[in-house]
Motif scaffolding. Structure first.
Motif, PDB file in Angstrom:
ATOM      1  N   GLN A   1      90.140 -31.787 -25.827  1.00  0.00           N
ATOM      2  CA  GLN A   1      89.995 -31.700 -27.281  1.00  0.00           C
ATOM      3  C   GLN A   1      89.180 -32.878 -27.809  1.00  0.00           C
ATOM      4  O   GLN A   1      88.340 -32.718 -28.705  1.00  0.00           O
ATOM      5  CB  GLN A   1      91.379 -31.679 -27.925  1.00  0.00           C
ATOM      6  N   ALA A   2      89.434 -34.052 -27.247  1.00  0.00           N
ATOM      7  CA  ALA A   2      88.685 -35.246 -27.664  1.00  0.00           C
ATOM      8  C   ALA A   2      87.214 -35.108 -27.299  1.00  0.00           C
ATOM      9  O   ALA A   2      86.320 -35.469 -28.084  1.00  0.00           O
ATOM     10  CB  ALA A   2      89.286 -36.486 -27.005  1.00  0.00           C
ATOM     11  N   ALA A   3      86.927 -34.569 -26.099  1.00  0.00           N
ATOM     12  CA  ALA A   3      85.543 -34.375 -25.656  1.00  0.00           C
ATOM     13  C   ALA A   3      84.836 -33.355 -26.540  1.00  0.00           C
ATOM     14  O   ALA A   3      83.663 -33.520 -26.897  1.00  0.00           O
ATOM     15  CB  ALA A   3      85.522 -33.917 -24.195  1.00  0.00           C
ATOM     16  N   GLN A   4      85.557 -32.304 -26.905  1.00  0.00           N
ATOM     17  CA  GLN A   4      84.987 -31.286 -27.784  1.00  0.00           C
ATOM     18  C   GLN A   4      84.657 -31.890 -29.149  1.00  0.00           C
ATOM     19  O   GLN A   4      83.610 -31.604 -29.740  1.00  0.00           O
ATOM     20  CB  GLN A   4      85.976 -30.119 -27.943  1.00  0.00           C
ATOM     21  N   ALA A   5      85.546 -32.741 -29.631  1.00  0.00           N
ATOM     22  CA  ALA A   5      85.326 -33.402 -30.920  1.00  0.00           C
ATOM     23  C   ALA A   5      84.123 -34.334 -30.860  1.00  0.00           C
ATOM     24  O   ALA A   5      83.358 -34.440 -31.835  1.00  0.00           O
ATOM     25  CB  ALA A   5      86.575 -34.179 -31.330  1.00  0.00           C
ATOM     26  N   LYS A   6      83.951 -35.029 -29.729  1.00  0.00           N
ATOM     27  CA  LYS A   6      82.791 -35.924 -29.588  1.00  0.00           C
ATOM     28  C   LYS A   6      81.502 -35.120 -29.636  1.00  0.00           C
ATOM     29  O   LYS A   6      80.528 -35.507 -30.300  1.00  0.00           O
ATOM     30  CB  LYS A   6      82.881 -36.693 -28.261  1.00  0.00           C
ATOM     31  N   GLY A   7      81.471 -33.981 -28.947  1.00  0.00           N
ATOM     32  CA  GLY A   7      80.279 -33.138 -28.967  1.00  0.00           C
ATOM     33  C   GLY A   7      79.981 -32.618 -30.360  1.00  0.00           C
ATOM     34  O   GLY A   7      78.826 -32.614 -30.806  1.00  0.00           O
ATOM     35  N   ALA A   8      81.031 -32.185 -31.061  1.00  0.00           N
ATOM     36  CA  ALA A   8      80.850 -31.684 -32.422  1.00  0.00           C
ATOM     37  C   ALA A   8      80.348 -32.795 -33.348  1.00  0.00           C
ATOM     38  O   ALA A   8      79.532 -32.554 -34.250  1.00  0.00           O
ATOM     39  CB  ALA A   8      82.171 -31.119 -32.933  1.00  0.00           C
ATOM     40  N   ASP A   9      80.820 -34.014 -33.118  1.00  0.00           N
ATOM     41  CA  ASP A   9      80.389 -35.153 -33.935  1.00  0.00           C
ATOM     42  C   ASP A   9      78.901 -35.413 -33.745  1.00  0.00           C
ATOM     43  O   ASP A   9      78.185 -35.715 -34.718  1.00  0.00           O
ATOM     44  CB  ASP A   9      81.198 -36.393 -33.548  1.00  0.00           C
ATOM     45  N   MET A  10      78.417 -35.302 -32.501  1.00  0.00           N
ATOM     46  CA  MET A  10      76.991 -35.506 -32.235  1.00  0.00           C
ATOM     47  C   MET A  10      76.146 -34.462 -32.957  1.00  0.00           C
ATOM     48  O   MET A  10      75.079 -34.770 -33.494  1.00  0.00           O
ATOM     49  CB  MET A  10      76.722 -35.476 -30.729  1.00  0.00           C
TER      50      MET A  10
ATOM     51  N   TRP B   1      85.533 -44.087 -27.411  1.00  0.00           N
ATOM     52  CA  TRP B   1      86.969 -44.262 -27.171  1.00  0.00           C
ATOM     53  C   TRP B   1      87.786 -43.959 -28.417  1.00  0.00           C
ATOM     54  O   TRP B   1      88.997 -43.736 -28.319  1.00  0.00           O
ATOM     55  CB  TRP B   1      87.233 -45.679 -26.687  1.00  0.00           C
ATOM     56  N   VAL B   2      87.117 -43.948 -29.585  1.00  0.00           N
ATOM     57  CA  VAL B   2      87.800 -43.598 -30.825  1.00  0.00           C
ATOM     58  C   VAL B   2      88.334 -42.168 -30.743  1.00  0.00           C
ATOM     59  O   VAL B   2      89.420 -41.869 -31.248  1.00  0.00           O
ATOM     60  CB  VAL B   2      86.840 -43.743 -32.025  1.00  0.00           C
ATOM     61  N   PHE B   3      87.572 -41.297 -30.073  1.00  0.00           N
ATOM     62  CA  PHE B   3      88.000 -39.905 -29.956  1.00  0.00           C
ATOM     63  C   PHE B   3      89.229 -39.792 -29.049  1.00  0.00           C
ATOM     64  O   PHE B   3      90.068 -38.901 -29.244  1.00  0.00           O
ATOM     65  CB  PHE B   3      86.852 -39.047 -29.427  1.00  0.00           C
ATOM     66  N   PHE B   4      89.336 -40.687 -28.077  1.00  0.00           N
ATOM     67  CA  PHE B   4      90.536 -40.719 -27.230  1.00  0.00           C
ATOM     68  C   PHE B   4      91.767 -41.004 -28.094  1.00  0.00           C
ATOM     69  O   PHE B   4      92.753 -40.269 -28.057  1.00  0.00           O
ATOM     70  CB  PHE B   4      90.413 -41.814 -26.164  1.00  0.00           C
TER      71      PHE B   4
END
Length: 296
Positions: free
Chosen positions: A103-112, A129-132
């Motif tokens: 979920q954190a990785a998905q959020a990072k991709g969406a943020d980009m 690491w904020v997404f973690f």
């Protein structure tokens, strides 16, 4: 009568088509006993068209607000499986898929995509690491790999393995868990597929040797990002296919031409034949040198 006329017309059309094909690939009087595709004018036209194609896929995305890009059917499970396969081959334990990390990785991709950046650190300074921590993953060790525009999970994993820093993340014994985010969207005017690979070990899974405030992400610095060429429906695949197609066609015509020249004993200047072979070599070199991605 009308049926007979239509049949004759069809036959004539087929004969004209066959004649045109023969004109292009077989030495005959209509092409001065040399396959038309091997004439200097034809080779020049093919070269010009190939160069023009390269210029189009290189510069069009810079001027379009939304250019057709590359979207791949990449499975997160396959990325995990291939990653663990590399670890097993290196004598390491496989990583466990963690839904929170995914979920954190998905959020990072969406943020980009939302903020239109392609980097480990966002323009506003937000670290990966904020997404973690945003998803409640308290890590002792954390790592990140990024990739985009790859046509398959295997090509992305292989690219990571060919990069020392990415390989270090994949083969690190510090990590116990993995999360994968695969996001498709528009980045800087180009449709793309982004793969975010998060590695982690929870703080509770290790013996504390330092206060939490001093814990740092275990990531090589600086971390390169895998960035394959920007594309119109995968430039690498199309360019290589076009290159190999041209090479195959001209090689086929060259063989046919050689057979007819030999049988009919047509006098030719050898230098021109070598020029054709050199041209084919150039196309082949372009096809083989080009790679699906590059590392920066």
């Amino acid at each position: 009568m009308s049926g007979t006329k239509n049949t004759l017309r069809d036959i004539i059309k087929e004969m004209r088509f066959i004649y045109r094909i023969a004109h292009l690939i077989i030495p005959r009087e209509s092409n001065n006993q040399k396959a038309k595709l091997l004439h200097n004018s034809s080779l020049t036209l093919i070269t010009f068209a190939f160069i023009l194609y390269q210029l189009i896929i290189s510069f069009v995305p810079k001027f379009g607000s939304k250019i057709l890009g590359f979207a791949a059917n990449i499975s997160p499970d396959e990325v995990v499986s291939l990653t663990n396969e590399k670890r097993t081959q290196a004598g390491l334990l496989p990583l466990s898929l963690n839904s929170t990390l995914s979920q954190a990785a998905q959020a990072k991709g969406a943020d980009m995509l939302n903020k239109s950046y392609w980097a480990h650190v966002a323009p506003d300074g937000t670290q990966p690491w904020v997404f973690f921590t945003n998803f409640g993953y308290k890590y002792r060790y954390a790592g990140e790999n990024l990739a985009r525009d790859f046509s398959s999970a295997s090509s992305a994993v292989e690219a990571w393995m060919n990069s020392p820093s990415h390989k270090e993340n994949i083969l690190s014994s510090k990590y116990k868990e993995i999360g994968i985010g695969v996001i498709e969207g528009n980045l800087a005017g180009v449709d793309t597929t982004i793969i975010v690979q998060f590695f982690g070990t929870k703080y509770a899974d290790t013996v504390p040797v330092a206060p939490i405030a001093e814990v740092k992400a275990a990531v090589a610095s600086p971390i390169p990002i895998l960035v394959p060429a920007k594309v119109l429906v995968s430039p690498f695949n199309i360019t290589r296919s076009v290159s190999l197609g041209i090479m195959g066609l001209l090689l086929f015509v060259l063989v046919i031409d050689g057979i007819f020249v030999s049988k009919r004993r047509i006098a030719r200047i050898a230098g021109r034949t070598f020029a054709h072979i050199a041209f084919l070599g150039m196309i082949l070199a372009i096809a083989l040198i080009l790679k699906a991605g590059k590392i920066i």
